[in-house]
Design a protein around this motif. Structure first.
Motif, short mmCIF file in Angstrom:
data_model
loop_
_atom_site.label_atom_id
_atom_site.label_comp_id
_atom_site.label_asym_id
_atom_site.label_seq_id
_atom_site.Cartn_x
_atom_site.Cartn_y
_atom_site.Cartn_z
N GLU A 84 0.81 -1.22 0.00
CA GLU A 84 0.00 0.00 0.00
C GLU A 84 0.85 1.27 0.00
O GLU A 84 0.45 2.32 -0.52
N SER A 85 2.06 1.18 0.58
CA SER A 85 2.93 2.36 0.67
C SER A 85 3.51 2.78 -0.68
O SER A 85 4.13 3.84 -0.77
N LEU A 86 3.31 1.96 -1.71
CA LEU A 86 3.76 2.36 -3.05
C LEU A 86 3.17 3.72 -3.41
O LEU A 86 3.83 4.56 -4.02
N LYS A 87 1.92 3.93 -3.02
CA LYS A 87 1.23 5.19 -3.29
C LYS A 87 2.00 6.36 -2.65
O LYS A 87 2.20 7.41 -3.26
N LEU A 88 2.47 6.16 -1.41
CA LEU A 88 3.23 7.19 -0.72
C LEU A 88 4.57 7.45 -1.41
O LEU A 88 5.01 8.59 -1.52
N VAL A 89 5.22 6.38 -1.87
CA VAL A 89 6.49 6.53 -2.58
C VAL A 89 6.28 7.42 -3.80
O VAL A 89 7.03 8.38 -4.04
N ALA A 90 5.22 7.13 -4.57
CA ALA A 90 4.93 7.91 -5.78
C ALA A 90 4.60 9.36 -5.44
O ALA A 90 5.05 10.28 -6.12
N GLU A 91 3.85 9.56 -4.35
CA GLU A 91 3.47 10.92 -3.97
C GLU A 91 4.68 11.72 -3.46
O GLU A 91 4.85 12.89 -3.80
N VAL A 92 5.51 11.07 -2.65
CA VAL A 92 6.68 11.76 -2.08
C VAL A 92 7.70 12.09 -3.17
O VAL A 92 8.25 13.18 -3.21
N LEU A 93 7.93 11.15 -4.08
CA LEU A 93 8.90 11.41 -5.15
C LEU A 93 8.33 12.38 -6.19
O LEU A 93 9.04 13.20 -6.73
N GLY A 94 7.02 12.27 -6.44
CA GLY A 94 6.35 13.22 -7.32
C GLY A 94 7.06 13.45 -8.64
O GLY A 94 7.32 12.52 -9.40
N GLU A 95 7.40 14.72 -8.88
CA GLU A 95 8.00 15.09 -10.16
C GLU A 95 9.42 14.53 -10.34
O GLU A 95 10.01 14.62 -11.41
N ALA A 96 9.97 13.93 -9.28
CA ALA A 96 11.31 13.32 -9.40
C ALA A 96 11.23 11.94 -10.05
O ALA A 96 12.25 11.31 -10.32
N LEU A 97 10.01 11.44 -10.30
CA LEU A 97 9.85 10.16 -10.99
C LEU A 97 9.87 10.39 -12.50
O LEU A 97 9.34 11.36 -13.00
N SER A 98 10.48 9.44 -13.22
CA SER A 98 10.56 9.54 -14.67
C SER A 98 9.86 8.34 -15.31
O SER A 98 9.99 7.22 -14.81
N PRO A 99 9.13 8.55 -16.41
CA PRO A 99 8.52 7.41 -17.11
C PRO A 99 9.58 6.40 -17.58
O PRO A 99 9.30 5.23 -17.74
N GLN A 100 10.81 6.88 -17.78
CA GLN A 100 11.90 5.99 -18.20
C GLN A 100 12.70 5.43 -17.02
O GLN A 100 13.59 4.61 -17.20
N GLY A 101 12.39 5.89 -15.81
CA GLY A 101 13.16 5.46 -14.64
C GLY A 101 12.95 4.01 -14.29
O GLY A 101 11.96 3.39 -14.70
N LYS A 102 13.89 3.46 -13.53
CA LYS A 102 13.78 2.06 -13.08
C LYS A 102 13.59 2.08 -11.56
O LYS A 102 14.49 2.48 -10.82
N TYR A 103 12.40 1.63 -11.13
CA TYR A 103 12.05 1.69 -9.71
C TYR A 103 11.62 0.31 -9.23
O TYR A 103 10.68 -0.28 -9.79
#
Length: 197
Positions: A84-103
């Motif tokens: 469930e915390s995946l949602k928090l990871v995405a929210e906290v990283l926000g604009e620092a996430l890239s569609p090409q990134g490897k997470y």
């Protein structure tokens, strides 16, 4: 010129006090790359006066790398007690996430035989079970890296080796939505259970 965390996508996370317990928070050996190994605070506890409390929810054992001058973090992996915390990871990283990134997120409460890909917040997360090991060991296994070959490297060197291989990762797993993942996940374990007081 020395590379500073301020030159990278980690700058906001650092300013918000989210990068803690770090064993690496420094430039790596690859020019222009900044590495972080430690924990990422996802949800802070309410603060009383000036006491420092550990975060309520964190992504632990994080290994991440970002390049100077780029607005996004290219690679990140870590451990979550609950999917469930995946949602928090995405929210906290926000604009620092890239569609090409490897997470890569290793979750304690998903079936040990399953691996998924979840699109969330404009990025794709590889969601994997954690099999009693550390995130570092799990990543070495996933990326076919030999522990013995990396033994002589320092923390920055090991981070470079994992980052290089992770950025080239091409495998795909069954795609599920975040909501499907919530329905599939098991109960959340209390990490403090059975510990001597």
């Amino acid at each position: 010129m020395t590379l500073s965390i301020q030159d990278t996508a980690f700058a906001r996370l650092e300013a918000e006090g989210r990068l803690f317990n770090s064993v690496l928070k420094a430039p790596t050996h690859k020019a222009g790359r900044f590495g972080f190994r430690g924990d990422l605070a996802l949800k802070f506890q309410a603060k009383l006066a000036d006491e420092a409390r550990p975060p309520e929810i964190a992504c632990e054992q994080v290994i991440a790398a970002a390049n100077a001058g780029e607005p996004q973090i290219g690679f990140l992996c870590g451990f979550l007690l609950s999917f469930e915390s995946l949602k928090l990871v995405a929210e906290v990283l926000g604009e620092a996430l890239s569609p090409q990134g490897k997470y890569f997120l290793f979750c304690d409460n998903i079936d040990l035989s399953k691996r998924y890909q979840v699109e969330y917040g404009g990025a794709t997360f590889y969601v994997l079970p954690i099999d009693e090991a550390t995130v570092y060991n799990e990543m070495l296994e996933l990326l076919y890296l030999e522990k013995t070959e990396l033994k002589r490297l320092d923390t920055a060197g090991k981070t470079d080796a994992v980052t290089e291989r992770a950025l080239a990762f091409k495998d795909s797993f069954p795609k599920i939505s975040f909501e499907e993942g919530l329905a599939l996940m098991g109960p959340v374990r209390n990490p403090y259970e059975n510990r001597p007081v």
